[in-house]
Write an enzyme that holds these catalytic residues in place. Structure first.
Site, PDB file in Angstrom:
ATOM      1  N   ASP A  95       2.333  25.580 -23.350  1.00 50.74           N
ATOM      2  CA  ASP A  95       3.735  25.510 -22.908  1.00 50.74           C
ATOM      3  C   ASP A  95       4.528  26.736 -23.338  1.00 50.74           C
ATOM      4  OD1 ASP A  95       3.542  24.621 -25.650  1.00 50.74           O
ATOM      5  OD2 ASP A  95       5.567  23.809 -25.493  1.00 50.74           O
ATOM      6  N   GLU A 188       3.863  22.466 -27.780  1.00 48.61           N
ATOM      7  CA  GLU A 188       4.074  23.020 -29.126  1.00 48.61           C
ATOM      8  C   GLU A 188       5.536  23.369 -29.336  1.00 48.61           C
ATOM      9  OE1 GLU A 188       4.374  26.084 -32.305  1.00 48.61           O
ATOM     10  OE2 GLU A 188       4.984  26.235 -30.236  1.00 48.61           O
ATOM     11  N   GLU A 189       6.169  23.904 -28.313  1.00 52.21           N
ATOM     12  CA  GLU A 189       7.534  24.422 -28.456  1.00 52.21           C
ATOM     13  C   GLU A 189       8.563  23.320 -28.696  1.00 52.21           C
ATOM     14  OE1 GLU A 189       8.084  27.373 -28.961  1.00 52.21           O
ATOM     15  OE2 GLU A 189       6.611  28.607 -27.919  1.00 52.21           O
TER      16      GLU A 189
HETATM   17 ZN   LIG Z   1       4.023  29.715 -29.970  1.00 49.60          ZN
END
Ligand SMILES: [Zn+2]
Length: 422
Positions: A95, A188-189
């Site tokens: 992502d 992850e973000e």
């Molecule tokens: Zn990253």
């Protein structure tokens, strides 16, 4: 097989022998922005577009078990050629950050960079004055977006670099390697990249996220993090007849905020210093809830921060006994160093792989958490290595092809270090 180490130091060798740059340019064009408002996993279905492309490409590289699971995690196995070596994981996230658009990314190559400012659309200017890393990239090819989107080197550079390392191992079966587990993860973000990561199924002894920024960076320390919630309950009375009776919860929430140590805020701290940070406040005269995050590299000092909040609150309770105040502290994540220092060879091999690529490691604590902090805490030790990218999460993001080549050198050296019989 697998007996002949070759330490990669020359990024040109990597750029000639692999398709790392081509892959990167292709991956950034797939919109994979995550969405913190979404409850689903992955948070946006478009992340699966990239996951499916990568699964197909991993199969083409011979990782036949490549598969995207129901939560959008892509795992695959690259068989090793050295018996008895531990299974090692290589991780990157698919992502891009919700902070800036990742739709219709048009990467631009600035060849033979001259050291000046780079001008993009929408008056976006990348100036070596604010981005000193540019000075180390004169004559390189710099890749940026056109200025209307982020670039997405965070973390599609990490993905392209892992794929390029696999290309090299496929072309050079004489290089020693342990069995590799590849993991490309969603979200992850928005801090959920590790949430549905099945550590048991992944089955590695240690893993490395390829998600750091400029050349040389390695991270084996993150913040330890707690969240504090303080609820103030006042005494609600009609304002016309409130004299001597009303206790306004907002007044006391304000007092509480001013008594937090003003020099221990995010805006006043750096390096290894921790902080208190009130993030949001909701409520009315009757009841107010204040949320704070507490951060420190040292778990003992983090626990003290909780106690210091309790002391501030105790004093407020004694000043206004009719006010009810409750504090709740919840754990968020812990500094990965607590576990990594017990298995020093993991970090040592990462540092060695960087040195073997002809780079001095820049070992830096992260003032935040990574997917690796959660994974490490849950039993999969996972430090972080550089991708080469700079200015993540915005239109000024850039990466040089040399930095990408260096990152591949480091990955290939690292894998060989785990495979080599020394
Ligand atoms: Zn990253």
């Amino acid at each position: 097989m697998g007996e002949q180490t070759h330490w990669f130091t020359d990024e040109r060798e990597v750029l000639d022998k692999t398709t790392v740059v081509e892959r990167f340019l292709r991956y950034v064009k797939v919109d994979t922005q995550s969405d913190e408002e979404s409850e689903s996993c992955p948070s946006t279905a478009k992340q699966l577009d990239l996951a499916e492309i990568l699964a197909r490409e991993l199969k083409e590289l011979g990782l036949e078990d490549a598969q995207v699971d129901e939560n959008g995690y892509l795992f695959a196995t690259f068989k090793g050629n050295v018996e008895g070596s531990p299974v090692i994981g290589l991780l990157a996230h698919m992502d891009t950050a919700p902070a800036f658009s990742g739709t219709n990314v048009k990467p631009i190559l600035h060849e033979n960079y001259d050291g000046g400012v780079i001008e993009l659309e929408d008056s976006v200017v990348i100036d070596p004055k604010d981005t000193p890393e540019l000075k180390q990239c004169i004559k390189d090819t710099i890749i940026t977006s056109d200025g209307t989107t982020l670039l997405g080197s965070d973390d599609k550079a990490g993905i392209a670099e892992i794929m390029a390392a696999l290309e090299l191992f496929k072309a050079h079966p004489e290089l020693p390697r342990p069995t590799l587990r590849i993991g490309f993860t969603p979200d992850e973000e928005i801090g959920r990249g590790a949430d549905k990561f099945d550590i048991e199924k992944f089955g590695a002894k240690a893993a490395f996220t390829i998600d750091g920024d400029f050349i040389g960076e390695v991270n084996s320390e993150t913040f330890s993090a707690d969240k504090g919630t303080v609820v103030f309950e006042g005494v609600s009375v009609h304002p016309g007849t409130a004299k001597g009776k009303m206790v306004n919860a907002m007044d006391w929430a304000g007092v509480f905020l001013t008594r937090l140590p003003q020099e221990e805020t995010p805006q006043q701290t750096e390096g290894r210093e921790g902080f208190f940070h009130p993030t949001d406040m909701t409520g009315d005269a009757a009841k107010v809830t204040v949320n704070l995050i507490l951060r420190d590299f040292d778990d003992r000092k983090l626990a003290e921060r909780g106690k210091r909040l309790e002391q501030i609150i105790d004093r407020i309770r004694s000043e206004e006994p009719r006010l009810k105040v409750e504090l709740k502290i919840t754990e968020q994540y812990r500094n990965m160093a607590r576990w990594l220092t017990k298995q020093p060879e993991i970090l040592e091999k990462a540092m060695e792989a960087i040195r073997k690529a002809g780079i001095e490691p820049n070992h830096r604590p992260i003032r935040g958490g990574t997917d690796g902090s959660q994974l490490t805490q849950r039993g999969l030790p996972t430090p972080n290595l550089f991708t080469g990218g700079v200015n993540f999460h915005g239109p000024k993001e850039w990466i040089s092809t040399r930095a990408m080549g260096k990152a591949v050198c480091v990955i290939v050296n690292l894998v060989q270090l785990w495979g080599a019989r020394i």
